[in-house]
Structure formats: structure tokens, C-alpha cells
Design an enzyme around this catalytic site. Structure first.
Site, short mmCIF file in Angstrom:
data_model
loop_
_atom_site.label_atom_id
_atom_site.label_comp_id
_atom_site.label_asym_id
_atom_site.label_seq_id
_atom_site.Cartn_x
_atom_site.Cartn_y
_atom_site.Cartn_z
N CYS A 84 0.86 -1.18 0.00
CA CYS A 84 0.00 0.00 0.00
C CYS A 84 0.90 1.23 0.00
O CYS A 84 1.80 1.35 0.85
CB CYS A 84 -0.90 0.00 1.24
SG CYS A 84 -1.83 1.54 1.45
N ASP A 115 -0.45 -5.65 0.34
CA ASP A 115 -1.74 -5.91 -0.29
C ASP A 115 -1.62 -7.21 -1.05
O ASP A 115 -0.64 -7.42 -1.78
CB ASP A 115 -2.12 -4.79 -1.27
CG ASP A 115 -2.69 -3.57 -0.58
OD1 ASP A 115 -3.34 -3.72 0.46
OD2 ASP A 115 -2.48 -2.46 -1.10
#
Length: 129
Positions: free
Chosen positions: A34, A41
């Protein structure tokens, strides 16, 4: 020597360039960071394409996908970047990349990006009784 992540995608000649056929690839271990928090992520990538003259080589694709694990990227940006890179290497008749991201803060995100070659039209679907 162990494998290393790489941005170098490779292709090989389509064995049946005269035929429209679909290749579907599921990549369940995509990871990036992120860009706001630096937290990982995770996503499953679903690649579907109708090749023209070239197909994507799978080991190179694996190393390419691996190369994003330490990069910060918004979901929308990374999905479109991957699609653009794959289109540049394979020049498909049609390509769709769906990035299905795991839940983050109670929100699921799926990003779908498509490419159509100029002049290519999808054949009519066959409906069987």
C-alpha cells in the site's frame, strides 16, 4: 542459483495463430505494498486473453509478478500497469486482467482492465441446447 524477481516479460510464438482461442491464467499470490501505509496488499490476478502471434511465457510471468512485492502501488495503477506490460509483449487480439484484492479495512477491491486490438471483434458466443 535461486530465481529472482524480474520485470522482463517474455513471449513465444502462438502455435495456432489462425484460431481465436482463450488462455486463462490464475495467479493467486500477487503482492504489492500500500503506497499510503506500506502494508502488504494481496490479490489473485485473473488473466484472460486471445493471443495473436505471441503468448506470454509462464516462468517469466511468475518472476514479473513477484517483482511487485516490495513496490508501493494503488490497486488501479498496478492493474493497468501489468495489463499494459503484457499487451506490449504479446500484442493480443484481446486481453482482460482482473485483480481481485483481499479485504483491507472491511473493503474488497476488484479492478478489471481490458485491451482490444484495433479491428478485432469478439466472435458471437455459441449457445448449445
Amino acid at each position: 542459483m535461486p530465481s529472482q524477481p524480474s520485470k522482463a516479460l517474455e513471449s513465444f510464438e502462438n502455435p495456432q495463430p489462425e484460431r481465436d482461442y482463450t488462455i486463462r491464467i490464475r495467479i493467486p499470490e500477487f503482492t504489492c505494498l500500500c503506497p499510503k501505509t506500506g502494508q502488504p496488499d494481496f490479490a489473485t490476478l485473473h488473466l484472460e486473453y486471445i493471443p495473436d502471434r505471441h503468448c506470454v511465457e509462464l516462468k517469466a510471468l511468475k518472476m514479473y509478478v513477484w517483482s511487485f512485492r516490495d513496490e508501493g502501488a494503488f490497486h488501479e495503477a498496478v492493474t493497468n500497469r501489468i495489463l499494459n506490460d503484457l499487451v506490449a509483449v504479446t500484442q493480443p487480439r484481446f486481453m482482460r486482467l482482473t485483480a481481485d484484492f483481499n479485504v483491507r479495512g472491511g473493503i474488497y477491491t476488484a479492478v478489471v482492465a481490458e485491451h482490444r486490438a484495433s479491428g478485432w471483434e469478439a466472435p458471437a458466443p455459441v449457445v448449445l441446447p
